[in-house]
Design an enzyme around this catalytic site. Structure first.
Site, PDB file in Angstrom:
ATOM      1  N   GLY A  29       0.839  -1.207   0.000  1.00  0.00           N
ATOM      2  CA  GLY A  29       0.000   0.000   0.000  1.00  0.00           C
ATOM      3  C   GLY A  29       0.859   1.236   0.000  1.00  0.00           C
ATOM      4  O   GLY A  29       2.052   1.170  -0.281  1.00  0.00           O
ATOM      5  N   ASN A  30       0.255   2.362   0.274  1.00  0.00           N
ATOM      6  CA  ASN A  30       1.030   3.602   0.345  1.00  0.00           C
ATOM      7  C   ASN A  30       0.411   4.537   1.380  1.00  0.00           C
ATOM      8  O   ASN A  30      -0.613   4.218   1.977  1.00  0.00           O
ATOM      9  CB  ASN A  30       1.116   4.253  -1.040  1.00  0.00           C
ATOM     10  CG  ASN A  30      -0.244   4.627  -1.574  1.00  0.00           C
ATOM     11  OD1 ASN A  30      -0.928   5.468  -0.995  1.00  0.00           O
ATOM     12  ND2 ASN A  30      -0.672   3.982  -2.646  1.00  0.00           N
ATOM     13  N   ARG A  31       1.025   5.698   1.546  1.00  0.00           N
ATOM     14  CA  ARG A  31       0.690   6.574   2.671  1.00  0.00           C
ATOM     15  C   ARG A  31      -0.472   7.516   2.411  1.00  0.00           C
ATOM     16  O   ARG A  31      -0.732   8.404   3.213  1.00  0.00           O
ATOM     17  CB  ARG A  31       1.913   7.420   3.026  1.00  0.00           C
ATOM     18  CG  ARG A  31       3.000   6.636   3.718  1.00  0.00           C
ATOM     19  CD  ARG A  31       4.181   7.530   4.008  1.00  0.00           C
ATOM     20  NE  ARG A  31       3.780   8.797   4.622  1.00  0.00           N
ATOM     21  CZ  ARG A  31       4.590   9.825   4.811  1.00  0.00           C
ATOM     22  NH1 ARG A  31       5.838   9.750   4.433  1.00  0.00           N
ATOM     23  NH2 ARG A  31       4.149  10.934   5.376  1.00  0.00           N
ATOM     24  N   ALA A  96      -4.115   7.576  -4.886  1.00  0.00           N
ATOM     25  CA  ALA A  96      -2.718   7.150  -5.018  1.00  0.00           C
ATOM     26  C   ALA A  96      -2.747   5.653  -5.334  1.00  0.00           C
ATOM     27  O   ALA A  96      -2.666   4.809  -4.442  1.00  0.00           O
ATOM     28  CB  ALA A  96      -1.955   7.424  -3.728  1.00  0.00           C
TER      29      ALA A  96
END
Ligand code: C5P
Length: 221
Positions: A29-31, A96
């Site tokens: 995943g990402n932030r 994102a």
């Protein structure tokens, strides 16, 4: 701030990260917090737009009046966006999206082997924004670009390459801006111009971005 400037217009927005499952307990995943996309959705709905928000996993409340579709992976977000696309006047891609996903999701938890690492086999995810921009007819298409340096040059390149109508670029990697922050500043570019949206809370930035979009919609869009 309530209003009717967007009455009669349908807006489709993606927001948040995507999670790409490796096994039943782990994911890539990402932030992204989703806050910028949720702020745009809230502002558009408050101005009278009919808003559909396709959201990755976030911990945010659905803004009043917004139709929210929850998804987890990039592939699910892609499918939900294409499904909701007919009849939309504007598409705003703030999500994102993970660029890669594991080629296979393991059915059981991956075990560690003593002393050895793990190589992940990843494949590319569909580019949701580019796919929407390639459709005919298509809505007014707005992308986001999070860059750490040379923000405007990379953003203008993306505007042309992905055949967008507008791109909103922000600098990430600084403490006060972008991904995990309540505040943001944007360089907004379109084919024959651009504008700066000064650093402010995301609700204010969202309203300013919507004004810039509205001013560039074809009549009757
Ligand atoms: O190329 P890059 O990922 O930097 O482009 C960012 C823009 O493209 C954002 O608007 C993002 O929401 C969108 N995007 C997408 N699908 C992807 C990758 C990015 O919609 N797979």
């Amino acid at each position: 701030m309530q209003g009717t400037a967007w009455a009669g217009r349908r807006v489709l927005i993606t927001a948040g990260p995507t999670y790409e499952d490796l096994d039943p307990v782990r994911y890539l995943g990402n932030r992204s917090s989703g806050r910028m996309g949720y702020a745009v959705a809230a502002a558009a709905a408050a101005q009278g737009a009919e808003v559909t928000l396709v959201s990755g996993p976030v911990t945010l409340a659905t803004p009043p009046g917004v139709r929210r579709i929850d998804v987890r992976s990039a592939e699910a977000m892609h499918a939900a966006v294409l499904d909701a696309l007919p009849g939309q006047h504007v598409f705003i891609a703030t999500a994102a999206v993970a660029d890669f996903r594991p080629r296979e999701r393991q059915a059981s938890k991956i075990k560690k082997q003593a002393g050895s690492g793990l190589a992940l086999d990843l494949v590319q995810n569909p580019d949701i924004l580019a796919d929407v921009a390639a459709r005919q007819p298509r809505p007014f298409v707005v992308g986001f670009a999070a860059e750490t340096d040379d923000v405007e040059r990379y953003a203008r390149d993306k505007l042309v390459r992905k055949k967008l109508d507008m791109i909103a670029a922000n600098r990430v990697g600084t403490d006060d801006c972008g991904f995990d922050s309540d505040r943001n500043a944007l360089a907004v570019l379109w084919h024959d111009g651009g504008a700066q949206v000064d650093m402010a809370d995301k609700a204010t930035v969202a309203r300013r971005l919507l004004e810039l979009i509205l001013a560039r919609l074809p009549d009757g869009a």
